[in-house]
Design a protein around this motif. Structure first.
Motif, PDB file in Angstrom:
ATOM      1  N   VAL A   1       0.839  -1.205   0.000  1.00 58.89           N
ATOM      2  CA  VAL A   1       0.000   0.000   0.000  1.00 58.89           C
ATOM      3  C   VAL A   1       0.872   1.253   0.000  1.00 58.89           C
ATOM      4  O   VAL A   1       0.555   2.238  -0.679  1.00 58.89           O
ATOM      5  CB  VAL A   1      -0.948  -0.006   1.216  1.00 58.89           C
ATOM      6  CG1 VAL A   1      -1.698   1.325   1.326  1.00 58.89           C
ATOM      7  CG2 VAL A   1      -1.938  -1.154   1.122  1.00 58.89           C
ATOM      8  N   LEU A   2       1.994   1.213   0.724  1.00 58.96           N
ATOM      9  CA  LEU A   2       2.893   2.371   0.756  1.00 58.96           C
ATOM     10  C   LEU A   2       3.441   2.674  -0.633  1.00 58.96           C
ATOM     11  O   LEU A   2       3.533   3.845  -1.036  1.00 58.96           O
ATOM     12  CB  LEU A   2       4.052   2.111   1.728  1.00 58.96           C
ATOM     13  CG  LEU A   2       5.132   3.199   1.783  1.00 58.96           C
ATOM     14  CD1 LEU A   2       4.541   4.532   2.189  1.00 58.96           C
ATOM     15  CD2 LEU A   2       6.257   2.794   2.728  1.00 58.96           C
ATOM     16  N   THR A   3       3.790   1.632  -1.386  1.00 60.71           N
ATOM     17  CA  THR A   3       4.302   1.828  -2.747  1.00 60.71           C
ATOM     18  C   THR A   3       3.241   2.480  -3.635  1.00 60.71           C
ATOM     19  O   THR A   3       3.538   3.409  -4.400  1.00 60.71           O
ATOM     20  CB  THR A   3       4.738   0.491  -3.349  1.00 60.71           C
ATOM     21  OG1 THR A   3       5.739  -0.095  -2.512  1.00 60.71           O
ATOM     22  CG2 THR A   3       5.293   0.679  -4.752  1.00 60.71           C
ATOM     23  N   ILE A   4       2.006   2.005  -3.527  1.00 53.27           N
ATOM     24  CA  ILE A   4       0.915   2.577  -4.319  1.00 53.27           C
ATOM     25  C   ILE A   4       0.702   4.036  -3.936  1.00 53.27           C
ATOM     26  O   ILE A   4       0.501   4.907  -4.796  1.00 53.27           O
ATOM     27  CB  ILE A   4      -0.371   1.762  -4.109  1.00 53.27           C
ATOM     28  CG1 ILE A   4      -0.223   0.380  -4.770  1.00 53.27           C
ATOM     29  CG2 ILE A   4      -1.591   2.498  -4.666  1.00 53.27           C
ATOM     30  CD1 ILE A   4      -1.400  -0.544  -4.519  1.00 53.27           C
ATOM     31  N   ALA A   5       0.758   4.333  -2.635  1.00 50.02           N
ATOM     32  CA  ALA A   5       0.560   5.700  -2.174  1.00 50.02           C
ATOM     33  C   ALA A   5       1.645   6.626  -2.712  1.00 50.02           C
ATOM     34  O   ALA A   5       1.351   7.733  -3.190  1.00 50.02           O
ATOM     35  CB  ALA A   5       0.547   5.733  -0.644  1.00 50.02           C
TER      36      ALA A   5
ATOM     37  N   ALA B   1      -6.405  10.817   4.090  1.00 51.68           N
ATOM     38  CA  ALA B   1      -7.118  11.377   2.931  1.00 51.68           C
ATOM     39  C   ALA B   1      -8.005  10.325   2.275  1.00 51.68           C
ATOM     40  O   ALA B   1      -9.131  10.620   1.858  1.00 51.68           O
ATOM     41  CB  ALA B   1      -6.114  11.929   1.923  1.00 51.68           C
ATOM     42  N   PHE B   2      -7.511   9.097   2.181  1.00 53.06           N
ATOM     43  CA  PHE B   2      -8.268   8.027   1.531  1.00 53.06           C
ATOM     44  C   PHE B   2      -9.533   7.717   2.318  1.00 53.06           C
ATOM     45  O   PHE B   2     -10.626   7.610   1.750  1.00 53.06           O
ATOM     46  CB  PHE B   2      -7.394   6.776   1.412  1.00 53.06           C
ATOM     47  CG  PHE B   2      -7.941   5.738   0.470  1.00 53.06           C
ATOM     48  CD1 PHE B   2      -7.524   5.696  -0.853  1.00 53.06           C
ATOM     49  CD2 PHE B   2      -8.874   4.806   0.904  1.00 53.06           C
ATOM     50  CE1 PHE B   2      -8.036   4.738  -1.723  1.00 53.06           C
ATOM     51  CE2 PHE B   2      -9.388   3.851   0.047  1.00 53.06           C
ATOM     52  CZ  PHE B   2      -8.964   3.815  -1.273  1.00 53.06           C
ATOM     53  N   LYS B   3      -9.409   7.586   3.633  1.00 55.39           N
ATOM     54  CA  LYS B   3     -10.590   7.255   4.441  1.00 55.39           C
ATOM     55  C   LYS B   3     -11.582   8.402   4.448  1.00 55.39           C
ATOM     56  O   LYS B   3     -12.807   8.178   4.441  1.00 55.39           O
ATOM     57  CB  LYS B   3     -10.168   6.904   5.868  1.00 55.39           C
ATOM     58  CG  LYS B   3     -11.338   6.383   6.696  1.00 55.39           C
ATOM     59  CD  LYS B   3     -10.903   5.729   7.970  1.00 55.39           C
ATOM     60  CE  LYS B   3     -12.108   5.124   8.690  1.00 55.39           C
ATOM     61  NZ  LYS B   3     -11.722   4.431   9.940  1.00 55.39           N
ATOM     62  N   ALA B   4     -11.089   9.650   4.468  1.00 59.93           N
ATOM     63  CA  ALA B   4     -11.996  10.796   4.435  1.00 59.93           C
ATOM     64  C   ALA B   4     -12.783  10.834   3.132  1.00 59.93           C
ATOM     65  O   ALA B   4     -13.958  11.218   3.110  1.00 59.93           O
ATOM     66  CB  ALA B   4     -11.208  12.088   4.618  1.00 59.93           C
ATOM     67  N   GLU B   5     -12.164  10.433   2.032  1.00 60.01           N
ATOM     68  CA  GLU B   5     -12.810  10.478   0.715  1.00 60.01           C
ATOM     69  C   GLU B   5     -13.695   9.267   0.470  1.00 60.01           C
ATOM     70  O   GLU B   5     -14.818   9.384  -0.041  1.00 60.01           O
ATOM     71  CB  GLU B   5     -11.730  10.555  -0.368  1.00 60.01           C
ATOM     72  CG  GLU B   5     -12.252  10.524  -1.791  1.00 60.01           C
ATOM     73  CD  GLU B   5     -12.891  11.830  -2.213  1.00 60.01           C
ATOM     74  OE1 GLU B   5     -13.648  11.808  -3.191  1.00 60.01           O
ATOM     75  OE2 GLU B   5     -12.630  12.857  -1.562  1.00 60.01           O
TER      76      GLU B   5
ATOM     77  N   LEU C   1     -13.379   4.176   3.768  1.00 57.41           N
ATOM     78  CA  LEU C   1     -12.691   2.932   4.126  1.00 57.41           C
ATOM     79  C   LEU C   1     -11.197   3.186   4.138  1.00 57.41           C
ATOM     80  O   LEU C   1     -10.708   4.103   3.471  1.00 57.41           O
ATOM     81  CB  LEU C   1     -12.998   1.815   3.112  1.00 57.41           C
ATOM     82  CG  LEU C   1     -14.451   1.383   2.934  1.00 57.41           C
ATOM     83  CD1 LEU C   1     -14.566   0.460   1.725  1.00 57.41           C
ATOM     84  CD2 LEU C   1     -14.972   0.692   4.190  1.00 57.41           C
ATOM     85  N   THR C   2     -10.462   2.372   4.883  1.00 56.81           N
ATOM     86  CA  THR C   2      -9.009   2.440   4.790  1.00 56.81           C
ATOM     87  C   THR C   2      -8.578   1.823   3.468  1.00 56.81           C
ATOM     88  O   THR C   2      -9.333   1.053   2.860  1.00 56.81           O
ATOM     89  CB  THR C   2      -8.347   1.690   5.955  1.00 56.81           C
ATOM     90  OG1 THR C   2      -8.635   0.281   5.825  1.00 56.81           O
ATOM     91  CG2 THR C   2      -8.846   2.206   7.298  1.00 56.81           C
ATOM     92  N   PRO C   3      -7.365   2.125   2.985  1.00 53.98           N
ATOM     93  CA  PRO C   3      -6.907   1.513   1.734  1.00 53.98           C
ATOM     94  C   PRO C   3      -6.920  -0.009   1.778  1.00 53.98           C
ATOM     95  O   PRO C   3      -7.273  -0.659   0.784  1.00 53.98           O
ATOM     96  CB  PRO C   3      -5.482   2.055   1.592  1.00 53.98           C
ATOM     97  CG  PRO C   3      -5.496   3.350   2.329  1.00 53.98           C
ATOM     98  CD  PRO C   3      -6.423   3.143   3.487  1.00 53.98           C
TER      99      PRO C   3
ATOM    100  N   PHE D   1     -10.531  -1.171   1.468  1.00 58.34           N
ATOM    101  CA  PHE D   1     -10.996  -0.965   0.098  1.00 58.34           C
ATOM    102  C   PHE D   1     -10.422  -2.026  -0.832  1.00 58.34           C
ATOM    103  O   PHE D   1     -11.147  -2.584  -1.672  1.00 58.34           O
ATOM    104  CB  PHE D   1     -10.577   0.427  -0.388  1.00 58.34           C
ATOM    105  CG  PHE D   1     -10.946   0.708  -1.817  1.00 58.34           C
ATOM    106  CD1 PHE D   1     -12.212   1.158  -2.148  1.00 58.34           C
ATOM    107  CD2 PHE D   1     -10.025   0.517  -2.847  1.00 58.34           C
ATOM    108  CE1 PHE D   1     -12.563   1.415  -3.464  1.00 58.34           C
ATOM    109  CE2 PHE D   1     -10.368   0.766  -4.164  1.00 58.34           C
ATOM    110  CZ  PHE D   1     -11.634   1.218  -4.473  1.00 58.34           C
ATOM    111  N   ARG D   2      -9.128  -2.334  -0.686  1.00 57.64           N
ATOM    112  CA  ARG D   2      -8.494  -3.346  -1.536  1.00 57.64           C
ATOM    113  C   ARG D   2      -9.146  -4.712  -1.311  1.00 57.64           C
ATOM    114  O   ARG D   2      -9.433  -5.426  -2.285  1.00 57.64           O
ATOM    115  CB  ARG D   2      -7.001  -3.418  -1.231  1.00 57.64           C
ATOM    116  CG  ARG D   2      -6.314  -4.618  -1.862  1.00 57.64           C
ATOM    117  CD  ARG D   2      -4.845  -4.673  -1.498  1.00 57.64           C
ATOM    118  NE  ARG D   2      -4.028  -4.077  -2.542  1.00 57.64           N
ATOM    119  CZ  ARG D   2      -2.699  -3.992  -2.504  1.00 57.64           C
ATOM    120  NH1 ARG D   2      -2.047  -4.442  -1.442  1.00 57.64           N
ATOM    121  NH2 ARG D   2      -2.036  -3.455  -3.499  1.00 57.64           N
ATOM    122  N   ARG D   3      -9.383  -5.070  -0.060  1.00 55.68           N
ATOM    123  CA  ARG D   3      -9.998  -6.363   0.229  1.00 55.68           C
ATOM    124  C   ARG D   3     -11.372  -6.478  -0.427  1.00 55.68           C
ATOM    125  O   ARG D   3     -11.685  -7.491  -1.074  1.00 55.68           O
ATOM    126  CB  ARG D   3     -10.128  -6.529   1.748  1.00 55.68           C
ATOM    127  CG  ARG D   3     -10.700  -7.879   2.178  1.00 55.68           C
ATOM    128  CD  ARG D   3     -11.025  -7.866   3.654  1.00 55.68           C
ATOM    129  NE  ARG D   3     -12.033  -6.842   3.942  1.00 55.68           N
ATOM    130  CZ  ARG D   3     -12.015  -6.055   5.005  1.00 55.68           C
ATOM    131  NH1 ARG D   3     -11.021  -6.129   5.871  1.00 55.68           N
ATOM    132  NH2 ARG D   3     -12.973  -5.150   5.192  1.00 55.68           N
TER     133      ARG D   3
END
Length: 382
Positions: free
Chosen positions: A323-327, A341-345, A348-350, A353-355
């Motif tokens: 996830v860090l690499t994607i970020a 930022a992802f959870k606010a938008e 869900l956490t990254p 969301f991925r799961r």
């Protein structure tokens, strides 16, 4: 007597302005969000403070009201954070802090005659807290100033905040030092009333001054980033030339973001983006704010970054990519801001969301395989 009359006149004007702001905000402004409620609380406390600290007001009244007014630095701090930081959320501990300050001030007042050492220590501690909160609000305001896209808020934030913090410091510093307005030949009461009037005037101007007209392209604010260019073209109004220029600028901006993906650039600032578009910085701020509806430059960038991260997290071929690499590939500099930022938008956490996204992809793939297996095989004749 002349100074006292002037002092009372200024305080009357302060109380009138603040009370008018309370009435207008509660009666006409909708929705009543956190900033509005904090503004009402500050205006009401400002009017009350101007009245109860005026000359000739019975001191018995002041004893019961001053503990509540003593917590005004907490309100100033919360208002500044909520007004100038779009990501700030009022928490329960903020209310607990306000109640704690009120409680300390009540303790100070009731222990002033029986335990003066404790009372003086309480006053000093509250003065130090007020200065810390004032400095914290000032630092936050300066730190977010460059990313602020709202022109009116950029112009007013420093003036209003400096005057508000000046009042806090003016009321706190004398408790920590021997310096006071009286020691330099100025009436402390008159200086306080003049400062309060300056704050009330600026706050009233900010509330009652009509905001600039928002151009027709503001309708694009709700559109996904990928649709911006498509929706910009047909927008026209009475002054077609101006809207055509705005639409062209938004198309150029969209190409930079979606095709060249400049949002991936580390430390990208609005000044650097304006240079790429060969525009003055204020023009780009206006386009992003009034044309796309963003109040903050980081929120604008994060919209594209999160869209890219969502696509990567939903891609089964990238299930093993960290996830860090994607970020960081999307332009975020660390995992913390990306997660927030992802959870606010998305809500869900990254990782969540991925799961969910990969589970949906697997379910769709399984359903397609079953359809292929159950599809009848055509017979060949001849």
């Amino acid at each position: 007597m002349e100074a006292t009359a002037l002092d009372l006149g200024l305080r009357g004007a302060v109380a009138g302005l603040f009370l008018m702001m309370v009435v207008v905000t509660l009666g006409r402004v909708r929705p009543l969000d956190t900033i509005k409620w904090l503004s009402v609380a500050m205006a009401a406390s400002g009017a009350l403070y101007a009245i109860v600290t005026a000359p000739f007001v019975p001191k018995a009244t002041v004893w019961w009201i001053m503990p509540v007014l003593g917590a005004n630095p907490v309100l100033v701090w919360l208002w500044a954070r909520a007004s100038f930081d779009d990501d700030f959320v009022v928490r329960r501990w903020h209310g607990a802090l306000w109640l704690a300050v009120v409680g300390v001030w009540f303790s100070v007042i009731f222990k002033w005659t029986t335990w003066p050492i404790f009372a003086k220590a309480g006053v000093r501690s509250m003065s130090i807290l007020a200065i810390i909160l004032a400095l914290s609000a000032a630092v936050q305001t300066i730190r977010t100033w460059k990313t602020d896209l709202v022109a009116g808020r950029r112009r007013l934030r420093l003036a209003v905040l400096i005057l508000a913090l000046l009042i806090v410091v003016m009321l706190s510093v004398p408790d920590l030092t021997s310096i006071s307005a009286d020691s330099v030949g100025i009436s402390g009461s008159l200086a306080t009333s003049a400062g309060l009037l300056a704050i009330a005037a600026l706050a009233g101007w900010a509330l009652f001054h009509p905001p600039p007209a928002i151009p027709a392209v503001v309708a694009m604010a709700a559109a996904p980033a990928s649709e911006t260019a498509e929706r910009a073209a047909p927008i026209r109004a009475a002054d077609g030339g101006r809207d055509a220029t705005a639409s062209l600028l938004l198309r150029r901006l969209d190409i930079l973001m979606t095709v060249e993906r400049v949002y991936r650039q580390e430390g990208l600032t609005i000044g650097a983006l304006a240079a790429k578009l060969d525009l003055p910085e204020y023009r780009l701020r206006q386009a992003i704010n009034e044309g796309l509806g963003y109040r903050n430059f980081n929120a604008f960038l994060n919209r594209y970054r999160i869209d890219e991260a969502k696509a990567a997290l939903s891609d089964p071929s990238q299930r093993d990519v960290a996830v860090l690499t994607i970020a960081m590939d999307a332009g975020f500099q660390s995992i913390g801001p990306f997660n927030r930022a992802f959870k606010a938008e998305i809500g869900l956490t990254p990782t969540e969301f991925r799961r969910d996204a990969l589970a949906r992809s697997a379910a769709i793939a399984l359903e397609n395989d079953e359809k292929l297996q159950n599809r009848p095989i055509p017979l060949k004749i001849g």
